[in-house]
Design a protein around this motif. Structure first.
Motif: not given
Length: 121
Positions: A86-87, A92-94, A100-106
């Motif tokens: 559920g990223l 609305g915040i990032i 997308r960047q958070m998914k790539l970091m994961g």
């Protein structure tokens, strides 16, 4: 006969039952100098220590019990990347690119674990 020191054995877990025996280490005494002191020998502490050591820093890891003693030693071996599912709720915040960047970091985090397992067996 006195009871064994509880620090000499792992808490009951799959890790404790299946890992190679770990040597007992004496209680730290005296003065020691390093670039960084990491407190805690779980996943986060050990990975921090490895990352810093691989970058040439001298590191001391302090652990009150045994490596992987707490929650890290009771993990079932799953690699859960990122903060879960559920990223998109953070768009609305990032923004979309932030998500997308958070998914790539994961994905990168999973790859780092794979590389370390291969490197350190």
């Amino acid at each position: 006969m006195s009871a064994p020191d509880p620090r000499s054995q792992h808490t009951a877990s799959y890790y404790a039952a299946s890992s190679l025996p770990q040597p007992d280490h004496p209680v730290l005494q005296g003065e020691h100098v390093a670039d960084v002191c990491v407190v805690g020998g779980g996943f986060s502490g050990l990975n921090t220590a490895l990352e810093l050591a691989e970058r040439g820093m001298s590191v001391i890891v302090l652990e009150a019990h045994k490596i992987g003693w707490g929650a890290s030693g009771r993990n079932g071996g799953q690699l859960i990347r990122g903060v879960g599912h559920g990223l998109e709720q953070f768009e609305g915040i990032i923004g979309k690119d932030g998500v997308r960047q958070m998914k790539l970091m994961g994905l990168e985090a999973v790859e780092i674990v794979r590389q370390r397992v291969e490197r350190y067996n």
